[in-house]
Design an enzyme around this catalytic site. Structure first.
Site, short mmCIF file in Angstrom:
data_model
loop_
_atom_site.label_atom_id
_atom_site.label_comp_id
_atom_site.label_asym_id
_atom_site.label_seq_id
_atom_site.Cartn_x
_atom_site.Cartn_y
_atom_site.Cartn_z
N ALA A 159 0.90 -1.00 0.11
CA ALA A 159 0.04 -0.21 0.19
C ALA A 159 0.95 1.21 -0.15
O ALA A 159 0.78 2.09 -0.67
CB ALA A 159 -0.84 -0.05 1.27
N TYR A 160 1.67 1.31 0.81
CA TYR A 160 2.72 2.24 0.83
C TYR A 160 3.65 2.56 -0.37
O TYR A 160 3.62 3.77 -1.10
CB TYR A 160 3.58 2.10 2.10
CG TYR A 160 4.68 3.60 2.25
CD1 TYR A 160 4.30 4.49 2.77
CD2 TYR A 160 6.19 3.41 1.81
CE1 TYR A 160 5.00 5.64 3.02
CE2 TYR A 160 6.87 4.34 2.00
CZ TYR A 160 6.43 5.50 2.65
OH TYR A 160 7.33 6.64 2.73
#
Length: 253
Positions: A159-160
């Site tokens: 996600a990051y």
């Protein structure tokens, strides 16, 4: 310290209450700019304002409590900032979170959405709110804080990594759209710096990140401020829609 002249320029720094954001704000103030600190955490904002008061530069520093993932909050902060300072010459879109570490197939959907909302949509909303004013004055400098993870993709941090890759692409699009208005839009891709964002990470992930940096140490927040100060200055007359690496040798492109 080399001196960059930002006299009579006003800057917005998101996530400006602590860590990399506060270090960038420090460097901009030292270079003569006035600064609006945008942060969601009222406690860290109060601490940051007291910090500038101790330096006797608080007259040039104001604060807005902002949730960068909320369009209404960003719009209100933009209006308030223009009301206090009349213009916004510089935007440093730094606010972000790391999120938890999981395999992609196990990544919690709510955490995924939160990270995308803050790290990517937050940058979009701030640019969307501030760029029209920069176009009107035919001047602006924007630095979006991405990450080396956006270039390489860190395992257990999909996600990051995806959010920061999105920031890189957003920067390239916006930089091309605003090139005719004397607005430079660039992003930086730092390696990890030891800030409070580490509190969200597993030790195994922290060790992995350090192992990938040829310099053999984590990034110092003041090193980020030094790079940003030049990118947001009038001396940066040509570079736009670009990615500036500050990864201690980790980046391969």
């Amino acid at each position: 310290m080399n001196q960059i002249d930002l006299t009579n320029r006003h800057a917005v720094v998101t996530g400006g209450g602590q860590g990399i954001g506060l270090s960038i704000a420090n460097r901009l103030v030292q270079s003569g700019a006035s600064v609006s600190l945008w942060d969601k955490d009222t406690e860290v904002l109060a601490t940051a304002l007291n910090h500038f008061k101790q330096l006797d530069t608080n007259a040039r520093v104001s604060a807005e409590n902002v949730d960068v993932a909320n369009p209404t909050s960003v719009a209100t902060a933009t209006t308030n900032t223009l009301g206090k300072h009349a213009k916004i010459d510089i935007l440093v879109a730094n606010a972000g979170i790391a999120g938890p570490n999981h395999k992609t197939w196990d990544y919690p959907i709510d955490d995924w959405q939160k990270i995308i909302d803050i790290n990517l949509t937050g940058v979009f909303l701030c640019c969307r709110a501030i760029v029209p004013q920069m176009i009107q004055q035919n001047y602006g400098r924007i630095v979006n804080v991405a990450s080396i993870a956006g270039k390489e993709g860190n395992p257990n941090a999909s996600a990051y990594s995806a959010s920061k890759a999105g920031v890189i692409a957003l920067t390239k699009s916006l930089g091309k759209e605003t090139a005719a208005y004397n607005i430079a839009v660039n992003c930086i891709t730092p390696a990890a710096a030891r800030t409070r964002i580490f509190d969200q990470m597993a030790q195994e992930h922290i060790d992995f990140m350090l192992s990938r940096i040829p310099r053999g140490r984590f990034l110092e927040v003041d090193e980020v401020g030094a790079m940003v100060a030049w990118l947001v200055s009038e001396e940066n007359t040509f570079s736009t829609a670009a990615v500036f690496d500050i990864s201690g040798g980790r980046a391969t492109y």
